[in-house]
Design an enzyme around this catalytic site. Structure first.
Site, mmCIF file in Angstrom:
data_model
loop_
_atom_site.group_PDB
_atom_site.id
_atom_site.type_symbol
_atom_site.label_atom_id
_atom_site.label_comp_id
_atom_site.label_asym_id
_atom_site.label_seq_id
_atom_site.Cartn_x
_atom_site.Cartn_y
_atom_site.Cartn_z
ATOM 1 N N PRO A 132 49.745 35.734 65.613
ATOM 2 C CG PRO A 132 48.175 35.703 67.354
ATOM 3 C CD PRO A 132 49.647 35.760 67.090
ATOM 4 N N GLY A 135 52.855 36.205 59.827
ATOM 5 C CA GLY A 135 53.216 34.886 59.340
ATOM 6 C C GLY A 135 54.474 34.978 58.500
ATOM 7 C CB THR A 162 55.853 22.460 64.804
ATOM 8 O OG1 THR A 162 55.079 22.853 63.671
ATOM 9 C CG2 THR A 162 56.100 20.959 64.745
ATOM 10 C CD GLU A 246 61.745 26.710 58.271
ATOM 11 O OE1 GLU A 246 60.497 26.736 58.356
ATOM 12 O OE2 GLU A 246 62.481 27.624 58.706
ATOM 13 N NE ARG A 272 37.569 -1.465 43.994
ATOM 14 C CZ ARG A 272 36.511 -1.740 44.748
ATOM 15 N NH1 ARG A 272 36.608 -2.654 45.708
ATOM 16 N NH2 ARG A 272 35.370 -1.097 44.560
#
Length: 382
Positions: A132, A135, A162, A246, A272
């Site tokens: 919390p 980060g 995750t 990552e 469309r």
């Protein structure tokens, strides 16, 4: 461990065809329901494992294919392109973050305990960094692991995790010496079924709805020295060393998702009708499509270049950060433009482009915000 095997074009295409078929048959018919439920079923992990789509670049001795990292990029690119953003996020954490941590930092015992199960889908992996109050600034984490005799007792909490509801294994970042800053951080492999591990709520997010993003709590959870991952006090430097992969895989996913949104939009504007002609017939539409295709291809070239660098062992943190910054910002712009070209229908939840727009927003935040990426890149310049 042997050198990764390189697949030829035919083998790679066969893998892609099988993955696309699996996504079309086993994911697409159910994905909207999973999004509404806020989670996909645990059994899907085993299905992915049975088909050979998890941890594909793990060595043969741990159950993987022993192939190049390039094939792992294929998985994330295809899942992202198909519009399954939450699934791509969960898979990348499992296969491209947690599994490499175990492979690169773990003891042989840890590799044997976890990697075969991660390949099969019997063990789902998560990584516990964010808290919390911490980060991007990981040195601020407060979760502590206090040594007491032969064990460590872990107390604290994590958030935005995750795979938090499904995980069986979590690579957990802790403070073993709060007075040493970065040098006082240690990673542990934690059994998520152990006493003292508590799953909190599955968080309600703006997008990636079917992904189980959770709060986790640790209440006198005991681990042993055998569960230390990569050495006591080495947690921060180990995390920094693993971040390039990552951020590279996040960039790959961004390119795939942008391509998927673009393809949906090309199909839509071609069908469309407006003022007696397809929307694609207007110059503004054609120019917007040209701009978007150019942006996607630029980031794809960057991703391919840095994938080669990673495989060769030369990818730098700054390069991975540049890809993550460029690709995530690009995905956001593409998703916005694609909604615009869909008109009012683009704002309707029943149209996949709406989900693509919502799922894109997190890409500029997780794995390091765009602002943090700029800071890291700038440090490599001056």
């Amino acid at each position: 461990m042997n050198q990764p095997m390189q697949l030829d074009g035919q083998e790679k295409q066969l893998f892609i065809d099988n993955l696309r078929r699996f996504l079309a048959e086993e994911v697409a018919p159910h994905y909207e329901g999973w999004e509404k439920a806020g989670i996909w079923p645990r059994s899907l992990w085993r299905q992915f494992g049975e088909q050979g789509f998890l941890c594909v670049d793990m060595p043969l001795e741990y159950g993987g294919y022993g192939v190049s990292f390039e094939l792992s990029c294929v998985v994330i690119d295809e899942v992202s392109r198909a519009g399954f953003g939450a699934l791509a996020s969960g898979l990348s954490v499992h296969s491209d973050i947690v599994a490499p941590y175990i492979l690169n930092l773990g003891s042989e015992d840890q590799r044997q305990r976890f990697l075969p199960g991660m390949v099969s889908g019997d063990i789902v992996g998560a990584i516990g960094m964010t808290e919390p109050s911490a980060g991007s600034d990981l040195q601020r984490i407060k979760t502590q692991a206090v040594k007491s005799g032969d064990v460590y007792r872990i107390n604290g909490q994590k958030t935005f995790i995750t795979n938090g509801q499904h995980c069986d294994l979590i690579v957990l970042a802790t403070k073993t010496d709060p007075n040493q800053g970065a040098k006082g951080m240690t990673l542990f492999t934690v059994d998520c079924h152990a006493s003292g591990f508590v799953r909190g709520r599955n968080l309600d997010k703006m997008g990636l709805h079917s992904g189980d993003t959770s709060e986790l709590f640790f209440d006198d959870l005991e681990v042993s020295a055998l569960d230390v991952l990569g050495g006591e006090g080495q947690g921060f430097i180990n995390m920094m060393n693993e971040l390039p992969r990552e951020r590279l895989i996040l960039g790959v996913g961004c390119v795939g998702a942008a391509q998927g949104a673009f393809d949906l939009t090309v199909d839509y504007v071609s069908e469309r009708m407006a003022f007696g002609q397809p929307v694609a017939g207007f110059q503004n539409t054609r120019y917007k499509l040209a701009e978007m295709k150019t942006e996607i291809e630029l980031c794809r070239a960057m991703a391919e270049k840095y994938t080669v660098s990673f495989i060769e062992g030369t990818l730098t943190s700054a390069e991975a950060s540049m890809l993550k910054l460029a690709a995530s910002e690009m995905q956001g712009r593409i998703a916005d433009q694609c909604v615009q070209l869909h008109g009012g229908y683009g704002y309707m939840s029943e149209y996949p482009i709406s989900r693509a727009f919502l799922d894109a927003r997190i890409q500029r935040i997780y794995g390091g915000t765009s602002e943090i990426m700029k800071e890291l890149i700038s440090r490599s310049i001056v």
